[in-house]
Scaffold this active site. Sequence first.
Site, PDB file in Angstrom:
ATOM      1  N   LYS A 124     -22.205  37.426  -3.541  1.00 25.59           N
ATOM      2  CA  LYS A 124     -22.076  35.955  -3.573  1.00 25.59           C
ATOM      3  C   LYS A 124     -22.185  35.513  -5.019  1.00 25.59           C
ATOM      4  O   LYS A 124     -22.811  36.187  -5.835  1.00 25.59           O
ATOM      5  CB  LYS A 124     -23.215  35.310  -2.770  1.00 25.59           C
ATOM      6  CG  LYS A 124     -22.877  33.948  -2.238  1.00 25.59           C
ATOM      7  CD  LYS A 124     -22.155  34.055  -0.912  1.00 25.59           C
ATOM      8  CE  LYS A 124     -21.563  32.723  -0.485  1.00 25.59           C
ATOM      9  NZ  LYS A 124     -21.015  32.813   0.870  1.00 25.59           N
ATOM     10  N   ASP A 164     -16.412  29.043  -1.110  1.00 22.76           N
ATOM     11  CA  ASP A 164     -17.597  28.666  -0.335  1.00 22.76           C
ATOM     12  C   ASP A 164     -17.719  27.150  -0.575  1.00 22.76           C
ATOM     13  O   ASP A 164     -16.732  26.507  -0.947  1.00 22.76           O
ATOM     14  CB  ASP A 164     -18.834  29.446  -0.812  1.00 22.76           C
ATOM     15  CG  ASP A 164     -20.019  29.328   0.140  1.00 22.76           C
ATOM     16  OD1 ASP A 164     -20.045  30.018   1.165  1.00 22.76           O
ATOM     17  OD2 ASP A 164     -20.930  28.504  -0.124  1.00 22.76           O
TER      18      ASP A 164
HETATM   19  O1  2IT Z   1     -19.993  32.561   3.627  1.00 26.20           O
HETATM   20  C1  2IT Z   1     -18.905  33.169   3.713  1.00 26.20           C
HETATM   21  O2  2IT Z   1     -18.754  34.102   4.502  1.00 26.20           O
HETATM   22  C2  2IT Z   1     -17.813  32.738   2.840  1.00 26.20           C
HETATM   23  N1  2IT Z   1     -18.003  31.801   2.077  1.00 26.20           N
HETATM   24  C3  2IT Z   1     -16.497  33.458   2.854  1.00 26.20           C
HETATM   25  C4  2IT Z   1     -16.549  34.650   1.984  1.00 26.20           C
HETATM   26  C5  2IT Z   1     -15.248  35.396   1.805  1.00 26.20           C
HETATM   27  O3  2IT Z   1     -15.261  36.358   1.016  1.00 26.20           O
HETATM   28  O4  2IT Z   1     -14.246  35.057   2.421  1.00 26.20           O
END
Ligand code: 2IT
Length: 447
Positions: A124, A164
Site C-alpha cells: 500500500k 484507493d
Molecule cells: O484496497 C484495495 O484493495 C484497493 N485499493 C485496490 C488495490 C488494487 O491493487 O487494485
Amino acid sequence: MDVKKLMSDLEAKHPGEKEYLQAVHEVLESVSEIYDQHPEFAKAKIIERMVEPDRVFTFRVTWVDDKGEVQTNLGYRVQFNGAIGPYKGGLRFHKAVNVSMLKFLGFEQTFKNALTTLPMGGGKGGSDFDPVGKSDAEIMRFCQAFMLELWRIVGKDTDVPAGDVGVGGREIGYMYGMYTKLAREYNVGVLTGKGMTWGGSKIRPEATGFGALYFVQHMLEKAGKDIKGKKLALSGFGNVAWGAALKTLELGGKVVAISGPDGVCEMPDGITPEMIDYMLEMRASNRNKVEDMATKFPGKAKFTAGKKAWSVKCDIALPCAFQNECNGDDAKELLKNGCWAVAEVSNMGCTPEAIKAFQDAKILFAPGKAVNAGGVATSGLEMTQNAMHISWTEEEVDKNLHQIMHSIHEACVKFGTKKDGYINYVDGANIAGFMKVAQAMLEQGTI
Ligand code: 2IT
C-alpha cells in the site's frame, strides 16, 4: 498464541500507530486458535514476521501549485508481504495519510490478496496530499512529482500500485505517463486501474462495488434471503459507492442513502441511474460534498448536514468510504432501525465495538478484506491481460470476478462457521488468508 503479549510488544515498538495495531489485533484474535494447532508456525516465528512490513519507503514530494507556490508533501510505499507474489495494493491520497494508516492497509491487503486466489503479495502507498479543492493541473503536477520517486520502487513483477481513496483513473493516468517517461518502459503492467486505451481492464472501475454486491448476494443466499426490494444505505459517493450503487440497482435493491464528510443524502424512492452517473462528476469536482446531489436533484434527494448514512433506516448497510466510519453508536442505531446485514466495502470500515454489536446481535456481518477484494482481484486480472498482451471482454472479466467472489465467500464459510451455525465472516476471512500466507512463508524458509 499469547495475543496480549504480542500486542503489548508491538505497541511498545510502534507507539501511537492506532489503525495498524487495530488491524493486527483483529487478525491475531481470529487466528490464535488455529495457530496453536500448528506448532511449526510458532517455531518459525511466523506471526512475529507477518505483522512487520518487508520494507517501508518514505520520500519527499515537492510540487508547484496554481499560485506558483512551492508545496511539499510526504510520499510512502509500504511493501508489506511478498510471500505469495509481487506487492500489490492501492495508493491513497488523503490529508490524514501516515505510516500507521498505510501499514494497516498493507497488512489487510496481504490477507485480502491471498483470498482472491491470485498470486499477489500485499502493499500500500500514498501521500498526505489533500486532493480537496485542487485543480486538475495541480493534481497532474502532484502525480508527476510523486512518480519521480515512486518509479524506482515499483515494477510489473515487483510492486504494482493502483488506486484507493483520492486516486482514480485520472491520477493513475498522470502517474503512468510520468512512469513511461522516466523508465522508457512501455510495458503496461506497472500500475492497474489504467484507461481502456492503454492497457486497462474492462470492469476494473466498477469491480470493487460489483464484487461487493456479488459477495452480499452469496451471503444473503446462504441465509435464505434476497436483495430484491431491500433498502441499502451506502456511505461515501466515490468510485466504490458508485460501483456498489450500480450493481444494487441491477439486482433490484434500493439505495436510500449516500453520504459525505458534510452529511447524508436521503433518497426515499431510491437512487436513479442519472443520480449514479452524477456521483462521478461529484468525485471529479474535488469538492468532497454530498450536498451537491440534493442541489442537483432537489425533489429526489434530501440533504441533512452532520448526519451519517447510518441514521437512515435500511435493511443492509454498506460502509464504502473510510476506516472506522461506523462506530459502536452507529451500530446501535442501525440495529435499532432494523438493519440485518452489514458488509464493509471500505477497508476496516467498522470499529471493533461496531463489529461486536453486529455479531452479538447475530446479524450478517462481513469484513472489508473479503467484501471489497473484487477490486484488487480485477487488478490481478488486468495484470494477467497485460502479461498476455490481450484484452478480455466485459463478460469474461465479470465471469472471473464472479467466480473469485464466490470462492472468497466459500472460504469464509469454511473457516468461519461456528458450532451454533453462525458464520463469523471476520474469523473466516482472517483464517483463510492467514493460512495461505503462513504456508508460503514456511515453505520459503527463514528469510
Ligand atoms: O484496497 C484495495 O484493495 C484497493 N485499493 C485496490 C488495490 C488494487 O491493487 O487494485
